[in-house]
Design a protein around this motif. Sequence first.
Motif, short mmCIF file in Angstrom:
data_model
loop_
_atom_site.label_atom_id
_atom_site.label_comp_id
_atom_site.label_asym_id
_atom_site.label_seq_id
_atom_site.Cartn_x
_atom_site.Cartn_y
_atom_site.Cartn_z
N HIS A 29 57.20 -98.44 -8.26
CA HIS A 29 57.16 -97.91 -9.75
C HIS A 29 56.88 -99.11 -10.41
N MET A 30 56.21 -98.96 -11.58
CA MET A 30 56.27 -100.27 -12.46
C MET A 30 57.44 -100.58 -13.27
N VAL A 31 58.01 -99.41 -13.36
CA VAL A 31 59.45 -99.80 -14.19
C VAL A 31 60.65 -99.86 -13.40
N ALA B 275 48.36 -93.14 -12.39
CA ALA B 275 46.95 -93.21 -12.95
C ALA B 275 46.27 -94.25 -13.12
N ILE B 276 47.24 -95.15 -14.02
CA ILE B 276 46.46 -96.62 -14.23
C ILE B 276 46.40 -97.14 -12.98
N GLY B 277 47.11 -97.06 -12.06
CA GLY B 277 47.02 -97.92 -10.77
C GLY B 277 45.79 -97.68 -10.09
N ARG C 231 44.15 -100.92 -23.32
CA ARG C 231 45.33 -100.33 -24.06
C ARG C 231 46.75 -100.02 -23.60
N CYS C 232 46.50 -100.04 -21.94
CA CYS C 232 47.93 -99.55 -21.38
C CYS C 232 49.14 -100.34 -21.71
N VAL C 233 50.00 -100.06 -21.88
CA VAL C 233 51.43 -101.02 -22.34
C VAL C 233 52.18 -100.98 -21.10
N ARG C 234 51.75 -100.46 -19.67
CA ARG C 234 52.59 -100.47 -18.66
C ARG C 234 53.98 -99.77 -18.73
N CYS C 235 53.89 -98.59 -19.33
CA CYS C 235 55.06 -97.82 -19.39
C CYS C 235 55.65 -97.03 -18.02
N GLY C 236 54.64 -96.74 -17.27
CA GLY C 236 54.96 -96.24 -16.00
C GLY C 236 54.93 -94.58 -16.21
N ALA C 237 54.55 -94.18 -17.46
CA ALA C 237 54.70 -92.79 -17.53
C ALA C 237 53.71 -91.78 -16.78
N CYS C 238 52.46 -92.51 -16.56
CA CYS C 238 51.41 -91.87 -15.86
C CYS C 238 51.91 -91.55 -14.32
N ALA C 239 52.57 -92.24 -13.99
CA ALA C 239 53.11 -91.94 -12.59
C ALA C 239 54.25 -90.98 -12.60
N GLY D 262 47.05 -93.22 -25.04
CA GLY D 262 46.16 -92.34 -25.28
C GLY D 262 44.88 -92.58 -24.41
N ILE D 263 45.13 -92.98 -23.17
CA ILE D 263 44.16 -93.29 -22.36
C ILE D 263 43.66 -92.10 -21.61
N ASP D 264 42.10 -91.94 -21.53
CA ASP D 264 41.59 -90.36 -20.89
C ASP D 264 41.82 -90.67 -19.45
N LEU D 265 42.91 -90.98 -18.82
CA LEU D 265 42.97 -91.39 -17.55
C LEU D 265 42.15 -90.36 -16.39
N PRO D 266 42.43 -89.10 -16.43
CA PRO D 266 41.69 -88.24 -15.33
C PRO D 266 40.21 -88.59 -15.42
N ALA E 243 50.73 -87.63 -21.21
CA ALA E 243 51.90 -88.56 -21.38
C ALA E 243 51.56 -89.87 -21.79
N CYS E 244 50.32 -90.31 -21.73
CA CYS E 244 49.87 -91.65 -21.89
C CYS E 244 50.29 -92.03 -23.44
N VAL E 245 50.91 -92.95 -23.78
CA VAL E 245 51.50 -93.42 -24.99
C VAL E 245 50.43 -94.27 -25.48
S1 SF4 Z 1 51.04 -93.91 -19.42
FE1 SF4 Z 1 49.34 -95.13 -20.60
S2 SF4 Z 1 50.46 -96.70 -21.27
FE2 SF4 Z 1 51.83 -96.02 -19.80
S3 SF4 Z 1 51.35 -97.11 -17.85
FE3 SF4 Z 1 50.20 -95.18 -17.82
S4 SF4 Z 1 48.31 -95.75 -18.49
FE4 SF4 Z 1 49.72 -97.41 -19.37
#
Ligand code: SF4
Lengths: 719, 209
Positions: free
Chosen positions: A151-153, A341-343, A312-320, A376-380, A372-374
């Motif tokens: 996990h990133m965090v 997702a960002i991974g 834009r990703c701030v590496r909060c890990g929420a997308c996991a 606002g990245i259109d991950l999917p 959940a992405c803080v």
């Molecule tokens: S939720 Fe968004 S900002 Fe947070 S780690 Fe994932 S992509 Fe990056």
Amino acid sequence: MQDATTLTEYKNQCQEALDDEFLRKAMDAFAKAYRTNRVNAFAGINEKALIAEIAAAKDGAISHLPELYEEFRVKAELAGVHVHLAKTAAEANEIICQIAKDNGCRKIVKSKSMTAEETLLNHRLEADGLEVTETDLGEWIIQLRHEGPSHMVMPAIHLSRYQVADLFTDVTKKQQDSDIEKLVKVARRELRAKYIEADMGISGANFAVVETGAIGLVTNEGNARLVTTLPRVHVALCGVDKLTPTLHDALRIIKALPRNATGQAITSYVTWITGANACATGPEGKKEYHIVFLDNGRLAMAQDPDFRQILRCVRCGACANVCPVYRLVGGHRMGHIYIGAIGLLLTYFFHGRDKAKNLVQNCINCGACKEACVAGIDLPRLIKKVHARIQDEDGHALPSVLLGKVMSNRKLFHTLLKTAKWGQKPIKDGSTGYIRHLPMIFGKEQDFRALPVVADKAFRDEWPEIRPNVDNPSYRVALFSGCVQDFVYPEQMKAGVRVMDGHGVEMEYPMGQSCCGLPLVMMGESGPARDVAEQNVKAIDPAKFDYIITLCASCASHLKHTYPRMLADDPQLAGMASVFAEKVIDFSSFVYDVLGVDKNDFREEGGQGKTAYHSPCHLCRGLGVTEAPRQLLRQSGLNYAPSAEEDVCCGFGGTFSMKFPQESRELLHKKLDNVKASGAVELVTDCPGCVMQLRGGTDVRKDGLRVRHIAEALADRKK
Amino acid sequence: MQTNQEMLGTFIDKAGLVSAKVSRVKTLEEAFVYTAALCDTKEMCPLLVSGCELNLSEPSMQLCREKTGKIIAAPGLDKEQFASLRALCEDKGMELIEDGLRRHLGGLDIGFTVCDLGIAETGTLVLNSSSEEVRLATMVCETHVAVLPESKLRATSYDAEPEILEFMSSIPNYLSFITGASRTADIERVLALGVHGPLELHILLWEDK
Ligand code: SF4
Ligand code: SF4
């Protein structure tokens, strides 16, 4: 760290993770706790507005990274900092090794840096004979175990206290208790000794603030403060995407990052370092301070009109944290080094197609990460795009090509579907409408749910007979059925027609319509996906209708959000597609919000037993529709009983369930268990795909649950 | 806009949520008395600092043995203030230091600092830590006692921004936001305090106006 070479190997690894009981329990508990914590953390905050502000500010910075770097460099150098720019991961590692050599360093303490994980810095340092100690507790644990983060965090979230106790027993050569508080204290003392010996500290950086030349570090443990204070040399490794013009930008991100990461309003420590600070053991009492900026493809990515948002990703890990697949298989399977997702995206860009090609397929497209992405990245959508790109680069798998060929030829596709109805005769279970024995091509692992047969008569063939005649219509609408309701569940369409009947709705079923194309997107077939989009937009002239109604949440969200984007390259189609998209509406919203259907439409006596609701991903997140279907259930006299995790994916995901049946099955069981716990006897949803999954699953499990499309449930209750 | 009273209330609530112990003092002298008394109570300043009672590796045991008495570090006070706190400490047989903290990395009982700003919305302290002694005092200690003059309280980080920028403009600068004690949830997501830095944070709001 995910490094399977074939899809089969990858699937086996996922299966191992699914069989890991501790992991499953830990992940479940985490997923549930996180949901609540996140809601609480954002209480009283305009979350959407904050996300939009962060995204806009980040986008601004991403457009000017080279200039920002230059400005930062000048500022920082004036403050006594050595600033480097590394083009590649290897170059960054080299620079850092050289700094160690130049300064005669031998022992290094590190605070957490995903960027250093990205470059595999520790391996390189150790190859030079340097002793490296991670000081973030989780990172230290996985370092000692020679593992990558899960996990990133929370990098050691996959481990139990017993595993940690065993590990610490090895390290201290003394027996350790499994009491967590004690283990943390042991780490406190053991790591304290490491800080004291170290002559070099390596940190990451969450921000590089251009207006001040400062870096900002966000931590809970405070280890970054010790790492940047005690050793005489400090090296900060920082992605160029962390450059941001103002302190205000950073303060804004700090309002969101810890909330989204761990549900905290702020982390225990945020550390700002501007210039080479006092250091008693450094040359002339000052710190030897270096900042190494890492490009590694970021600057090129910043030029890509679409993928640039990844930065834009701030590496909060929420997308996991919110990802149902991550919850099942954990971070070692849901990422290579970056996780969630960002991974999936970053693996492709930073670690290459080979590492990413299996991973990117393991996304069910539920949209939870995007919501959940803080940043606002259109991950999917980007994940599907990377998947398509890999197919284009690597060659498309044969089934996927065939599917693309067949589906983009409507007549051929429909003929095949109609022929299937004859082909399935020998395997059809006469009484139930399910396929009795799955044909060999499906394989054993698909047997967790019964699959339906193709209907005797497609909706399109019935339409001329059932089309209601409406005088003086108030609304002129086109029906879009999608393939499942056209060929498998025409009764859902018919029920929908019945619900709308009597409300002045003139309905058309344009015959030129075909599959919406989402299955093609899921397979990474972007060419054919675009072709069917074009066919549909041409088949249903939006100018002739007030609304285009679909009873399939997935179709609706795909038609609405993806069509304009897919057809944007053709000026004539682009205009049509955006009008088309504007008119698309899901069945429940049309019936409840537009027609205003209420209890007067339904019989008075109440329904029997409780009714649970499954909120399809593409309805609740894809279209933001949450109230209309629930209100309709209440209005219709059905006894709606909320159940846990209504908006978590049922595991269908179209072709995903064929590709990753073991995961699909787990998601399905979680869903059905939650429904059962609510005491419901019926389960209603808004999407034929979900119906197929849920009904097929409950049939195999013999839950005795009736699964219906909301249109059927409502039609049944209609006066 | 929040009134000062509301801001104070918010700060106390938010700091409490992250398990900081918040009290109010009328004078700095009162803060000194609080600190000396805190150290005097046995549990707060034990001979062995936390963790040293556990099964540690030999080198770490060695480090534990370096601490021999009760020590408070208070860097950054002016002469008079330092003398006044020292008198209180010596009275109780405790040592008070303001520099040379690198000689005490084995453990310190209390780090005492006067903070530069407070941010009410998150219960955060802002501490200019450009002095290495300040950084060490607040990280090596078991308990951090932080005095926050109430006049330095700001409602939000944005409100504090101009002053933060001011600190950063005097180069070099090392600025810390501190919110609660050092914490981790890295083992089974169970919250544990004091993984590297202080196990406890005591905030003394100083009614300086
Ligand atoms: S939720 Fe968004 S900002 Fe947070 S780690 Fe994932 S992509 Fe990056
Ligand atoms: S869309 Fe769903 S499955 Fe895919 S990465 Fe995002 S959360 Fe995970």
